[in-house]
Design an enzyme around this catalytic site. Sequence first.
Site, PDB file in Angstrom:
ATOM      1  N   ASN A  79     -17.827 -13.422  35.460  1.00 58.32           N
ATOM      2  CA  ASN A  79     -17.771 -14.208  36.698  1.00 58.32           C
ATOM      3  C   ASN A  79     -17.918 -15.705  36.441  1.00 58.32           C
ATOM      4  O   ASN A  79     -18.916 -16.149  35.870  1.00 58.32           O
ATOM      5  CB  ASN A  79     -18.893 -13.734  37.645  1.00 58.32           C
TER       6      ASN A  79
ATOM      7  N   HIS B 172     -26.230  -3.351  49.411  1.00 56.36           N
ATOM      8  CA  HIS B 172     -26.820  -4.678  49.610  1.00 56.36           C
ATOM      9  C   HIS B 172     -26.928  -5.021  51.081  1.00 56.36           C
ATOM     10  O   HIS B 172     -25.912  -5.267  51.736  1.00 56.36           O
ATOM     11  CB  HIS B 172     -25.895  -5.736  49.014  1.00 56.36           C
TER      12      HIS B 172
ATOM     13  N   ARG C  67     -30.992  -2.576  48.844  1.00 53.36           N
ATOM     14  CA  ARG C  67     -31.574  -3.829  48.365  1.00 53.36           C
ATOM     15  C   ARG C  67     -31.580  -4.803  49.538  1.00 53.36           C
ATOM     16  O   ARG C  67     -30.555  -4.969  50.210  1.00 53.36           O
ATOM     17  CB  ARG C  67     -30.706  -4.376  47.235  1.00 53.36           C
TER      18      ARG C  67
ATOM     19  N   TYR D 231     -30.249 -17.107  47.760  1.00 46.48           N
ATOM     20  CA  TYR D 231     -29.491 -16.154  46.946  1.00 46.48           C
ATOM     21  C   TYR D 231     -29.340 -14.820  47.695  1.00 46.48           C
ATOM     22  O   TYR D 231     -30.291 -14.333  48.309  1.00 46.48           O
ATOM     23  CB  TYR D 231     -30.188 -15.887  45.593  1.00 46.48           C
TER      24      TYR D 231
ATOM     25  N   ASP E  63     -34.151  -8.383  44.605  1.00 48.94           N
ATOM     26  CA  ASP E  63     -33.753  -9.151  43.426  1.00 48.94           C
ATOM     27  C   ASP E  63     -34.314 -10.567  43.541  1.00 48.94           C
ATOM     28  O   ASP E  63     -33.945 -11.309  44.456  1.00 48.94           O
ATOM     29  CB  ASP E  63     -32.211  -9.197  43.375  1.00 48.94           C
TER      30      ASP E  63
ATOM     31  N   HIS F 111     -33.860 -12.784  41.276  1.00 47.99           N
ATOM     32  CA  HIS F 111     -32.806 -13.589  40.646  1.00 47.99           C
ATOM     33  C   HIS F 111     -33.340 -14.700  39.744  1.00 47.99           C
ATOM     34  O   HIS F 111     -32.909 -15.857  39.848  1.00 47.99           O
ATOM     35  CB  HIS F 111     -31.846 -14.141  41.709  1.00 47.99           C
TER      36      HIS F 111
ATOM     37  N   GLU G 226     -36.331  -6.815  40.837  1.00 47.86           N
ATOM     38  CA  GLU G 226     -35.364  -7.143  39.782  1.00 47.86           C
ATOM     39  C   GLU G 226     -35.441  -8.599  39.353  1.00 47.86           C
ATOM     40  O   GLU G 226     -35.645  -9.485  40.186  1.00 47.86           O
ATOM     41  CB  GLU G 226     -33.984  -6.831  40.354  1.00 47.86           C
TER      42      GLU G 226
ATOM     43  N   GLU H 171     -29.157  -7.545  33.773  1.00 49.05           N
ATOM     44  CA  GLU H 171     -27.736  -7.725  34.101  1.00 49.05           C
ATOM     45  C   GLU H 171     -27.086  -8.828  33.272  1.00 49.05           C
ATOM     46  O   GLU H 171     -25.870  -8.835  33.130  1.00 49.05           O
ATOM     47  CB  GLU H 171     -27.536  -7.980  35.591  1.00 49.05           C
TER      48      GLU H 171
ATOM     49  N   ARG I 205     -30.991  -2.830  33.369  1.00 48.69           N
ATOM     50  CA  ARG I 205     -29.859  -3.104  34.264  1.00 48.69           C
ATOM     51  C   ARG I 205     -28.573  -3.468  33.535  1.00 48.69           C
ATOM     52  O   ARG I 205     -27.644  -4.005  34.146  1.00 48.69           O
ATOM     53  CB  ARG I 205     -30.248  -4.257  35.199  1.00 48.69           C
TER      54      ARG I 205
ATOM     55  N   HIS J  59     -25.960  -2.654  36.540  1.00 53.03           N
ATOM     56  CA  HIS J  59     -25.456  -3.733  37.389  1.00 53.03           C
ATOM     57  C   HIS J  59     -24.119  -3.286  37.980  1.00 53.03           C
ATOM     58  O   HIS J  59     -23.290  -2.706  37.283  1.00 53.03           O
ATOM     59  CB  HIS J  59     -25.263  -4.954  36.481  1.00 53.03           C
TER      60      HIS J  59
ATOM     61  N   ASP K 172     -18.398  -8.571  41.143  1.00 58.28           N
ATOM     62  CA  ASP K 172     -17.689  -9.200  40.022  1.00 58.28           C
ATOM     63  C   ASP K 172     -17.491  -8.237  38.860  1.00 58.28           C
ATOM     64  O   ASP K 172     -16.868  -8.582  37.853  1.00 58.28           O
ATOM     65  CB  ASP K 172     -18.381 -10.496  39.565  1.00 58.28           C
TER      66      ASP K 172
ATOM     67  N   GLU L 128     -26.159   0.307  41.049  1.00 56.67           N
ATOM     68  CA  GLU L 128     -25.861  -0.674  42.101  1.00 56.67           C
ATOM     69  C   GLU L 128     -24.431  -0.475  42.588  1.00 56.67           C
ATOM     70  O   GLU L 128     -23.518  -0.258  41.789  1.00 56.67           O
ATOM     71  CB  GLU L 128     -26.018  -2.098  41.531  1.00 56.67           C
TER      72      GLU L 128
ATOM     73  N   TRP M  45     -30.467 -20.457  39.095  1.00 56.21           N
ATOM     74  CA  TRP M  45     -29.812 -19.923  40.287  1.00 56.21           C
ATOM     75  C   TRP M  45     -30.039 -18.432  40.334  1.00 56.21           C
ATOM     76  O   TRP M  45     -30.089 -17.736  39.359  1.00 56.21           O
ATOM     77  CB  TRP M  45     -28.310 -20.208  40.296  1.00 56.21           C
TER      78      TRP M  45
END
Length: 424
Positions: free
Chosen positions: A59, A144, A169, A181, A232, A234, A258, A284, A305, A334, A338, A361, A424
């Site tokens: 991605n 999600h 999630r 996010y 998550d 992130h 996560e 991931e 993951r 994961h 993407d 996921e 991010w």
Amino acid sequence: MDDGLGGAKLSSPTNGANPYKPLEIRAARVIVTSPGRNFVTLKIETSEGIYGIGDATLNGRELSVVSYLEDHVIPVLIGRDARRIEDIWQYLYRGAYWRRGPVTMRAIAAVDVALWDIKAKALGVPLYDLLGGKSRDGVLVYGHANGGDLNETVEAVGRYIEAGYKAIRAQSGVPGLKLAYGVGRGDLYYEPADATLPTETVWSTPKYLDFLPGLFEKLRSTYGFEPHLLHDAHHRLTPIEAAQLGKMLEPSRLFWLEDATPAENQDAFKLIRQHTTTPLAVGEVFNTIWDAKDLIQNQLIDYIRMSIVGSGGITHLRRVADFASLYQVRTGCHGATDLSPVTMGAAVHFDSWVPNFGMQEYMRHSPETDEVFPHDYRFENGLMFAGDTPGHGVDIDEKLAAKYPYKPKQLPVARLEDGTMWNW
Ligand code: GCO
Ligand code: MG
């Protein structure tokens, strides 16, 4: 029957067909398509007319993998026997000299998955049969749910429960923060890689920590403890902040928390682990077993993951899963949008087999993507089922793919409120 040499002759189980006839790789090419988002697919063709496909999507950095495949991998594949999956994997991994990394391992994954697809098709079996057969009928997946604020997120989770999901999630906008996010901008299909140049977002850990435990309390008081809930973080927290969050979330009994903190330093998870019983998932962004070795053997995580596309394909991921099984760490592949339907298809076969399966996921792809990649995996009642077509059960409609040219898109970046660059 005695052959007079002291051994018994094995009668042929293949009715005269020779399963060891080489399947020569005649051609391979990369297909880039953007049916709503960018995907990179490798197609390998053999002398017997059988072809296989593998996903190579990275991605926001798609064209680097295209170059890696076209300039360095395809030329060395031509003429090789497609049946020799392990040898080709070792050739590409050791032979590059420059090991590991997201670009290299995605290119290797694309080759590997295409070869497993070819072998399964040549033998006329679904991929899960080559791995050892199914360990379960259906694969537990999580969807999600997200919303701009607490109430929207609680409603979104309700919609997933109504749609039959057993695991959800939850991500939410945080009061005082723009562009959190995991929160979509009004439509169903959340796509973080949303602009030609990275979107700037702002992050505040104190605001997030003030808000998040209340969201999960509300979700539990509204929907009870039957649905599995996940979250998550992130990579946004430091280890001690992650420990605090894990502790605060304990009463809500998450299935997993996560990416609580970045795991470049695998030891960082020791600190989190000492303080909380909230189950931890990470991986991931990992590419090989070396990214996860300490986390697994020190039992610092509960779910690994890593994905098929991110980690060198089925050949490598099953090695990771077998190692993880020694330490009661389970898989949690994961599966964001993407990762193309090719990865999703291969993952459902992998998950159907892997003994230490945890959860998969599942972020739905757009209808345009599903049309470009016809597939036979299907979602029913919170579970995903692999089809029985020989191979991994995912194809690519090249004519349709050609109608969606590549569009450069990048992932956002995050800064703290004072302007400092953050994760991010
Ligand atoms: C997830 C991931 C994704 C990633 C995305 C980046 O858990 O699904 O965190 O949302 O951000 O895959 O490309
Ligand atoms: Mg994630």
